[in-house]
Scaffold this motif. Structure first.
Motif, PDB file in Angstrom:
ATOM      1  N   ASN A 106       0.826  -1.201   0.000  1.00  0.00           N
ATOM      2  CA  ASN A 106       0.000   0.000   0.000  1.00  0.00           C
ATOM      3  C   ASN A 106       0.862   1.253   0.000  1.00  0.00           C
ATOM      4  O   ASN A 106       0.507   2.258  -0.602  1.00  0.00           O
ATOM      5  N   ASP A 107       2.012   1.213   0.686  1.00  0.00           N
ATOM      6  CA  ASP A 107       2.927   2.349   0.672  1.00  0.00           C
ATOM      7  C   ASP A 107       3.420   2.613  -0.741  1.00  0.00           C
ATOM      8  O   ASP A 107       3.586   3.749  -1.150  1.00  0.00           O
ATOM      9  N   LEU A 132      10.591   0.082  -6.479  1.00  0.00           N
ATOM     10  CA  LEU A 132      10.133   0.627  -5.199  1.00  0.00           C
ATOM     11  C   LEU A 132       9.943  -0.469  -4.155  1.00  0.00           C
ATOM     12  O   LEU A 132      10.205  -0.258  -2.973  1.00  0.00           O
ATOM     13  N   LEU A 133       9.496  -1.631  -4.590  1.00  0.00           N
ATOM     14  CA  LEU A 133       9.344  -2.750  -3.664  1.00  0.00           C
ATOM     15  C   LEU A 133      10.705  -3.182  -3.122  1.00  0.00           C
ATOM     16  O   LEU A 133      10.847  -3.465  -1.931  1.00  0.00           O
ATOM     17  N   LYS A 160       9.564   6.899   0.421  1.00  0.00           N
ATOM     18  CA  LYS A 160       9.492   8.051   1.327  1.00  0.00           C
ATOM     19  C   LYS A 160      10.072   9.305   0.668  1.00  0.00           C
ATOM     20  O   LYS A 160       9.504  10.395   0.793  1.00  0.00           O
ATOM     21  N   LEU A 161      11.162   9.155  -0.060  1.00  0.00           N
ATOM     22  CA  LEU A 161      11.773  10.305  -0.739  1.00  0.00           C
ATOM     23  C   LEU A 161      10.830  10.892  -1.785  1.00  0.00           C
ATOM     24  O   LEU A 161      10.760  12.114  -1.951  1.00  0.00           O
ATOM     25  N   LYS A 195      11.251  14.909  -2.586  1.00  0.00           N
ATOM     26  CA  LYS A 195      12.682  15.012  -2.853  1.00  0.00           C
ATOM     27  C   LYS A 195      13.049  14.398  -4.203  1.00  0.00           C
ATOM     28  O   LYS A 195      14.095  14.716  -4.765  1.00  0.00           O
ATOM     29  N   LEU A 196      12.215  13.497  -4.686  1.00  0.00           N
ATOM     30  CA  LEU A 196      12.397  12.868  -5.991  1.00  0.00           C
ATOM     31  C   LEU A 196      11.057  12.855  -6.711  1.00  0.00           C
ATOM     32  O   LEU A 196      10.002  12.831  -6.075  1.00  0.00           O
ATOM     33  N   LYS A 197      11.094  12.829  -8.036  1.00  0.00           N
ATOM     34  CA  LYS A 197       9.864  12.796  -8.821  1.00  0.00           C
ATOM     35  C   LYS A 197       9.276  11.399  -8.930  1.00  0.00           C
ATOM     36  O   LYS A 197       8.057  11.236  -8.950  1.00  0.00           O
ATOM     37  N   SER A 198      10.143  10.382  -9.027  1.00  0.00           N
ATOM     38  CA  SER A 198       9.669   9.016  -9.282  1.00  0.00           C
ATOM     39  C   SER A 198      10.778   8.017  -8.981  1.00  0.00           C
ATOM     40  O   SER A 198      11.916   8.395  -8.697  1.00  0.00           O
ATOM     41  N   ALA A 199      10.442   6.737  -9.112  1.00  0.00           N
ATOM     42  CA  ALA A 199      11.438   5.677  -8.956  1.00  0.00           C
ATOM     43  C   ALA A 199      12.510   5.805 -10.028  1.00  0.00           C
ATOM     44  O   ALA A 199      13.703   5.643  -9.756  1.00  0.00           O
TER      45      ALA A 199
END
Length: 190
Positions: free
Chosen positions: A31-32, A52-53, A60-61, A66-70
């Protein structure tokens, strides 16, 4: 970032598959991960959901802005960075349910023509499974010069996938993965 265990599968159809199997100790809930901006359309290329997993601290970033995406993280840090254990950060490049050409980049790309899904009702380490098995698919996986290329040609055991099986089996010569390697590129199969 979490450390990864690289394991090799010898597939009885006389092909060798090098697989990457993340070992995640304290995994964030799926879910996160879904709370971040993830495009759920099927596309060949960098797989943000799996990245991300495998790297829950990146979620969190992104949430903090702090970041746009993975992919932003992988391009700025992951493609040449190391995790706290000193290991190269892996990038995950996957295919779709159709025929694909998959090219990765960075120091440690893991390439497959198969797409994976996160199974949200499975709790435990790396709850993913293949969406397809490559039956009737012809995929091209292109090695990246100067990188530690890994080619995933079979599934690995996870809480969502209880049995390791080879991909591209079922329609004889109509399903396979072609691995393109330049003559000057050295590849090791474990």
């Amino acid at each position: 970032m979490k450390s990864f265990l690289f394991s090799a599968l010898l597939i009885t159809s006389s092909a060798i598959a090098v697989t990457c199997q993340p070992m995640i100790a304290n995994q964030s809930t799926t879910n996160d991960i879904y709370a971040t901006e993830i495009d759920n359309q099927e596309k060949a290329g960098f797989n943000s959901e799996i990245y991300l997993l495998a790297n829950p601290d990146v979620v969190k970033l992104i949430q903090e802005g702090k970041l746009k995406s993975a992919l932003d993280h992988y391009e700025k840090v992951g493609k040449s960075g190391k995790n706290p254990q000193g290991e190269a950060i892996e990038g995950y490049f996957t295919g779709t349910s159709g025929n694909d050409t998959v090219t990765g980049f960075g120091q440690s790309p893991c390439l497959t023509g198969i797409n994976f899904e996160i199974v949200s009702d499975k709790k435990g380490q790396f709850p993913i499974r293949p969406k397809t098995w490559g039956v009737g698919k012809v995929d091209t996986l292109i090695a990246n010069k100067g990188s530690n290329n890994e080619f995933l040609l079979g599934s690995f055991i996870t809480v969502a996938n209880p049995k390791a099986e080879p991909f591209y089996v079922g329609k004889q010569d109509a399903d396979y993965a072609l691995i393109q390697i330049s003559p000057s590129l050295r590849i090791e199969f474990l």
